[in-house]
Motif scaffolding. Structure first.
Motif, PDB file in Angstrom:
ATOM      1  N   ARG A  24      -2.930  17.388 -26.500  1.00  0.00           N
ATOM      2  CA  ARG A  24      -1.717  17.229 -25.701  1.00  0.00           C
ATOM      3  C   ARG A  24      -0.496  17.903 -26.316  1.00  0.00           C
ATOM      4  O   ARG A  24       0.303  18.518 -25.596  1.00  0.00           O
ATOM      5  CB  ARG A  24      -1.432  15.749 -25.476  1.00  0.00           C
ATOM      6  N   ALA A  25      -0.316  17.810 -27.606  1.00  0.00           N
ATOM      7  CA  ALA A  25       0.917  18.302 -28.225  1.00  0.00           C
ATOM      8  C   ALA A  25       0.799  19.717 -28.747  1.00  0.00           C
ATOM      9  O   ALA A  25       1.703  20.528 -28.579  1.00  0.00           O
ATOM     10  CB  ALA A  25       1.332  17.375 -29.360  1.00  0.00           C
ATOM     11  N   GLU A  29       1.568  21.116 -24.060  1.00  0.00           N
ATOM     12  CA  GLU A  29       1.670  20.317 -22.845  1.00  0.00           C
ATOM     13  C   GLU A  29       2.900  19.406 -22.863  1.00  0.00           C
ATOM     14  O   GLU A  29       3.607  19.284 -21.884  1.00  0.00           O
ATOM     15  CB  GLU A  29       0.408  19.470 -22.685  1.00  0.00           C
ATOM     16  N   GLU A  30       3.111  18.743 -24.004  1.00  0.00           N
ATOM     17  CA  GLU A  30       4.201  17.787 -24.099  1.00  0.00           C
ATOM     18  C   GLU A  30       4.878  17.898 -25.454  1.00  0.00           C
ATOM     19  O   GLU A  30       4.375  18.529 -26.370  1.00  0.00           O
ATOM     20  CB  GLU A  30       3.679  16.362 -23.939  1.00  0.00           C
ATOM     21  N   ASP A  31       6.011  17.246 -25.561  1.00  0.00           N
ATOM     22  CA  ASP A  31       6.728  17.151 -26.829  1.00  0.00           C
ATOM     23  C   ASP A  31       5.925  16.254 -27.777  1.00  0.00           C
ATOM     24  O   ASP A  31       5.484  15.177 -27.369  1.00  0.00           O
ATOM     25  CB  ASP A  31       8.108  16.548 -26.576  1.00  0.00           C
ATOM     26  N   GLU A  34       6.962  12.550 -27.902  1.00  0.00           N
ATOM     27  CA  GLU A  34       6.566  11.755 -26.734  1.00  0.00           C
ATOM     28  C   GLU A  34       5.093  11.386 -26.783  1.00  0.00           C
ATOM     29  O   GLU A  34       4.714  10.273 -26.426  1.00  0.00           O
ATOM     30  CB  GLU A  34       6.867  12.529 -25.451  1.00  0.00           C
ATOM     31  N   VAL A  35       4.257  12.313 -27.241  1.00  0.00           N
ATOM     32  CA  VAL A  35       2.827  12.047 -27.339  1.00  0.00           C
ATOM     33  C   VAL A  35       2.577  10.926 -28.341  1.00  0.00           C
ATOM     34  O   VAL A  35       1.806   9.996 -28.075  1.00  0.00           O
ATOM     35  CB  VAL A  35       2.049  13.318 -27.739  1.00  0.00           C
ATOM     36  N   GLU A  38       3.521   7.584 -26.875  1.00  0.00           N
ATOM     37  CA  GLU A  38       2.527   7.104 -25.915  1.00  0.00           C
ATOM     38  C   GLU A  38       1.249   6.631 -26.594  1.00  0.00           C
ATOM     39  O   GLU A  38       0.583   5.725 -26.105  1.00  0.00           O
ATOM     40  CB  GLU A  38       2.207   8.197 -24.899  1.00  0.00           C
TER      41      GLU A  38
END
Length: 64
Positions: A24-25, A29-31, A34-35, A38
């Motif tokens: 994800r990171a 895909e994302e910061d 934030e990952v 979550e």
């Protein structure tokens, strides 16, 4: 090499979060913050374990 199973500082298990964090990171895909939020990785020492880890298996494997 492989991601450590436990945090060096507090002993919490961080190895189980590595694959999802990486997909994800690291692939944009994302910061990363934030990952980690979550995934439930809240302590600074545990976050450091995942953010600063570098996979060196592909680099070291030709020398075996």
């Amino acid at each position: 090499m492989m991601v450590p199973v436990r945090c060096f500082t507090c002993g919490n298990v961080v190895g189980g979060h590595w694959e999802e964090f990486k997909t994800r990171a690291r692939e944009g895909e994302e910061d990363p913050a934030e990952v980690l939020d979550e995934l439930g990785v809240e302590r600074h020492c545990c976050r450091r374990m995942l953010i600063s880890h570098e996979d060196l298996v592909d680099v070291v494997s030709p020398y075996q």
